[in-house]
Write a protein that holds these residues in place. Structure first.
Motif, PDB file in Angstrom:
ATOM      1  N   CYS A  22       0.741  -1.250  -0.103  1.00 42.40           N
ATOM      2  CA  CYS A  22       0.027   0.203   0.049  1.00 42.40           C
ATOM      3  C   CYS A  22       0.977   1.178  -0.065  1.00 42.40           C
ATOM      4  O   CYS A  22       1.831   1.356   0.794  1.00 42.40           O
ATOM      5  CB  CYS A  22      -1.108   0.000   1.140  1.00 42.40           C
ATOM      6  N   PHE A  31      -8.347   5.731  -5.479  1.00 38.25           N
ATOM      7  CA  PHE A  31      -8.126   4.565  -4.564  1.00 38.25           C
ATOM      8  C   PHE A  31      -7.934   3.519  -5.583  1.00 38.25           C
ATOM      9  O   PHE A  31      -9.166   2.910  -6.186  1.00 38.25           O
ATOM     10  CB  PHE A  31      -9.109   4.240  -3.773  1.00 38.25           C
ATOM     11  N   ARG A  45     -12.285  -1.994  -2.649  1.00 37.37           N
ATOM     12  CA  ARG A  45     -11.818  -0.735  -2.225  1.00 37.37           C
ATOM     13  C   ARG A  45     -13.245  -0.067  -1.925  1.00 37.37           C
ATOM     14  O   ARG A  45     -12.940   1.041  -0.623  1.00 37.37           O
ATOM     15  CB  ARG A  45     -11.708   0.209  -3.461  1.00 37.37           C
ATOM     16  N   GLU A  46     -14.280  -0.377  -2.313  1.00 36.05           N
ATOM     17  CA  GLU A  46     -15.550   0.192  -1.770  1.00 36.05           C
ATOM     18  C   GLU A  46     -15.901  -0.414  -0.251  1.00 36.05           C
ATOM     19  O   GLU A  46     -16.373   0.564   0.428  1.00 36.05           O
ATOM     20  CB  GLU A  46     -16.811   0.015  -2.909  1.00 36.05           C
ATOM     21  N   ARG A  49     -13.435   1.085   1.980  1.00 31.49           N
ATOM     22  CA  ARG A  49     -13.632   2.749   2.335  1.00 31.49           C
ATOM     23  C   ARG A  49     -14.925   2.708   3.296  1.00 31.49           C
ATOM     24  O   ARG A  49     -14.792   3.618   4.251  1.00 31.49           O
ATOM     25  CB  ARG A  49     -14.029   3.233   1.045  1.00 31.49           C
ATOM     26  N   LEU A  52     -13.826   1.394   7.161  1.00 29.61           N
ATOM     27  CA  LEU A  52     -13.052   2.459   7.662  1.00 29.61           C
ATOM     28  C   LEU A  52     -13.939   3.777   8.298  1.00 29.61           C
ATOM     29  O   LEU A  52     -13.949   4.488   9.115  1.00 29.61           O
ATOM     30  CB  LEU A  52     -11.898   2.831   6.865  1.00 29.61           C
ATOM     31  N   GLY A  53     -14.912   4.093   7.217  1.00 33.13           N
ATOM     32  CA  GLY A  53     -15.898   5.080   7.604  1.00 33.13           C
ATOM     33  C   GLY A  53     -16.463   4.780   8.717  1.00 33.13           C
ATOM     34  O   GLY A  53     -17.056   5.594   9.736  1.00 33.13           O
ATOM     35  N   ALA A  58     -11.273   8.600   8.113  1.00 34.93           N
ATOM     36  CA  ALA A  58     -11.381   9.146   6.907  1.00 34.93           C
ATOM     37  C   ALA A  58      -9.992   9.006   6.142  1.00 34.93           C
ATOM     38  O   ALA A  58      -9.096   9.172   6.553  1.00 34.93           O
ATOM     39  CB  ALA A  58     -11.680  10.589   7.010  1.00 34.93           C
ATOM     40  N   LEU A  59     -10.175   8.617   4.859  1.00 34.74           N
ATOM     41  CA  LEU A  59      -9.106   8.410   3.957  1.00 34.74           C
ATOM     42  C   LEU A  59      -8.532   9.892   3.601  1.00 34.74           C
ATOM     43  O   LEU A  59      -9.404  10.715   3.412  1.00 34.74           O
ATOM     44  CB  LEU A  59      -9.458   7.544   2.893  1.00 34.74           C
ATOM     45  N   SER A  61      -7.024  12.801   1.342  1.00 37.95           N
ATOM     46  CA  SER A  61      -7.122  13.273   0.031  1.00 37.95           C
ATOM     47  C   SER A  61      -5.857  13.077  -0.669  1.00 37.95           C
ATOM     48  O   SER A  61      -5.113  13.890  -1.439  1.00 37.95           O
ATOM     49  CB  SER A  61      -7.491  14.649  -0.155  1.00 37.95           C
ATOM     50  N   ALA A  85      -7.328  -3.666   3.986  1.00 38.73           N
ATOM     51  CA  ALA A  85      -7.661  -2.872   5.036  1.00 38.73           C
ATOM     52  C   ALA A  85      -6.253  -2.797   6.030  1.00 38.73           C
ATOM     53  O   ALA A  85      -5.964  -1.586   6.438  1.00 38.73           O
ATOM     54  CB  ALA A  85      -8.860  -3.289   5.603  1.00 38.73           C
TER      55      ALA A  85
END
Length: 525
Positions: A22, A31, A45-46, A49, A52-53, A58-59, A61, A85
């Protein structure tokens, strides 16, 4: 900076190591996952995401790139969610880098961060033990993976639980092995009225793992006999249980992490496709012959199976493994099974019944059983006619000998073979013996050899048939408690080899009285 986590990709029963790299770098927010992922891996990836949310993470930017190495190895399945993850959390400095390095992880993520059980936990645990890592997997996979005692298994219920464990906030206890499942009991050979010769054939088959074909009219009891086969087989050894459970793990057939010591009993329908029997389909999954590894494969109505399916059984029967060839990979599965096949003597099933014989006799039997090719028939060690049971026989009391008594003799014979082949590579039972090893353990006495040579010459036994008679005779001698193979053992093995005659094309058909007399003459009886 590049963080690394570890997981596996499955090729048959082999778990190939995969490094999840990563990198979080400056650039337009993105991503992406590279390294030959399939659709399920790309969609990770979805899920990552959203998971983690749900933890209020938060990822950044920035540009997030996930590389699955080696890049030329196809990656399939949702079990890549958790290692992706873990690698991302290490890159974000939420988890220490050494945690990701020292842990092999598999698991699917829900959108709320909970972990969903996946297939292949047992092979993954084996791979983790070989690499000296601990295994991180969903809670539902923990009891299954914990059977590999050499690997420490951590089985959280959610990604948040895994983070709290590795950061020391709420450590988890290692998972414990599941229960040893047993489905014993139920069907017993004591329920079978008559059919003593068929029961003897199945006893020999169970003792030495010899393939058997039963031919008889509808309702004679072929399926009933086959269904009681597991009741006389010895339980799986620890090594065999692990082998079999690894295949069942990949197929998702292990119940709540429990490993069974019962031998598998698979009975595919005759409409099953080649991929279902041999293996294949999406992901080259194991087929019925591999799911029956170390157990029984019962094929009822054998001539009704497609010819292509029957012919694909020839190599697995001989080699004990099957290779599912695909354009991008060759997947190998073990498949040392005991084939129990059943067939009617003809399409209507009443060829041998004078009161109900069909108008097409005797050609009806040749046409029907002729669907079983000569090379496949040559690989079947025991062939037995199963005559109809008379109505008067049904009123007889139960047999004095049931599965318990037969299983005791089978277990004793198997113990002899275990000691005999203790130092032999790839040989566990008499059916596996070949070459010099077979000559050493199954050489008959002078009278037995003379009988075998006489029968081989008169009936044109192939070299394979000759050696298979020797293997069966060795098993009969083990059941008899004899150290040497003698003439009676050869005679009984030959009688089962010739219990079905051959047509002009070399294919099986029910024997008539003239053939019986010829066999008796050759055997000197």
């Amino acid at each position: 900076m590049v963080s690394r986590a570890h997981t596996v990709a499955f090729e048959g029963v082999e778990a190939r190591p995969v490094e999840v790299q990563c990198a979080v770098t400056a650039g337009l927010p993105a991503f992406s996952i590279v390294g030959l992922p399939d659709k399920a891996v790309s969609e990770a990836r979805e899920r990552v995401r959203a998971a983690l949310g749900s933890m209020a993470i938060a990822l950044p930017s920035k540009r997030i790139t996930i590389n699955l190495s080696p890049a030329n190895l196809p990656k399939e399945g949702s079990h890549f969610d958790l290692p992706i993850a873990i690698a991302l959390l290490a890159a974000l400095e939420i988890l220490p880098d050494e945690v990701a390095e020292e842990t092999l992880s598999i698991g699917e993520l829900s959108l709320d961060g909970s972990l969903v059980p996946v297939i292949g936990a047992l092979p993954a645990a084996m791979s983790a033990a070989e690499e000296g890592r601990s295994l991180l997997c969903p809670h539902g996979c923990g009891p299954e993976a914990a059977w590999v005692g050499a690997a420490k298994v951590i089985a959280p219920k959610s990604l948040a639980d895994a983070v709290r464990h590795f950061t020391g906030q709420c450590p988890l206890e290692p998972a414990q092995p599941g229960e040893v499942a047993s489905h014993g009991g139920g069907r017993d050979f004591r329920d079978v009225k008559g059919q003593e010769r068929a029961k003897r054939a199945l006893e020999i088959a169970a003792a030495g793992r010899h393939h058997v074909l039963m031919v008889g009219a509808p309702g004679a009891g072929k399926s009933m006999l086959a269904a009681r086969m597991p009741s006389i087989l010895p339980p799986l050894t620890p090594a065999e249980a692990l082998e079999t459970s690894m295949i069942h793990s990949l197929a998702g057939l292990l119940d709540e992490g429990g490993i069974s010591r019962d031998r598998p009993f698979r009975e595919p329908h005759h409409t099953a496709s080649m991929a279902a029997i041999v293996g294949g389909g999406r992901g080259a999954k194991p087929g019925e012959i591999s799911l029956a590894h170390n157990g029984v494969l019962f094929m009822d109505e054998l001539p009704e199976f497609p010819r292509t399916v029957l012919e694909t059984l020839r190599q697995p029967i001989e080699n004990g493994e099957v290779v599912v060839a695909r354009a991008n990979a060759h997947v190998r599965y073990p498949c040392r099974f005991l084939l129990v096949a059943a067939a009617n003597p003809c399409r209507c099933g009443h060829l041998a019944d004078p009161s109900r014989a069909c108008a097409r006799a005797p050609g009806c039997g040749d046409d029907y059983l002729g669907r079983i090719s000569g090379p496949l028939m040559d690989r079947i060690d025991l062939r037995v006619d199963v005559p109809p049971v008379g109505l008067m026989d049904l009123d007889l009391p139960d047999s004095s000998e049931g599965s318990t008594e037969i299983a005791a003799r089978v277990a004793k014979a198997r113990d002899l073979q275990t000691r005999r082949f203790a130092n032999a590579q790839g040989c566990r039972v008499n059916a596996d013996a070949e070459g010099a090893e077979l000559e050493e353990v199954a050489t008959p006495d002078s009278e037995g050899r003379a009988l075998l040579l006489k029968v081989a010459e008169r009936f044109g036994l192939s070299a394979r048939g000759y050696h298979r008679v020797l293997r069966v005779a060795r098993t009969i001698a083990d059941l008899d408690g004899s150290e040497s193979v003698r003439r009676p053992h050869i005679a009984e093995a030959v009688s089962f080899r010739l219990s079905l005659g051959t047509s002009s094309a070399g294919q099986a058909r029910p024997r008539n009285r003239a053939t019986e007399a010829t066999v008796s003459s050759a055997s000197g009886t």
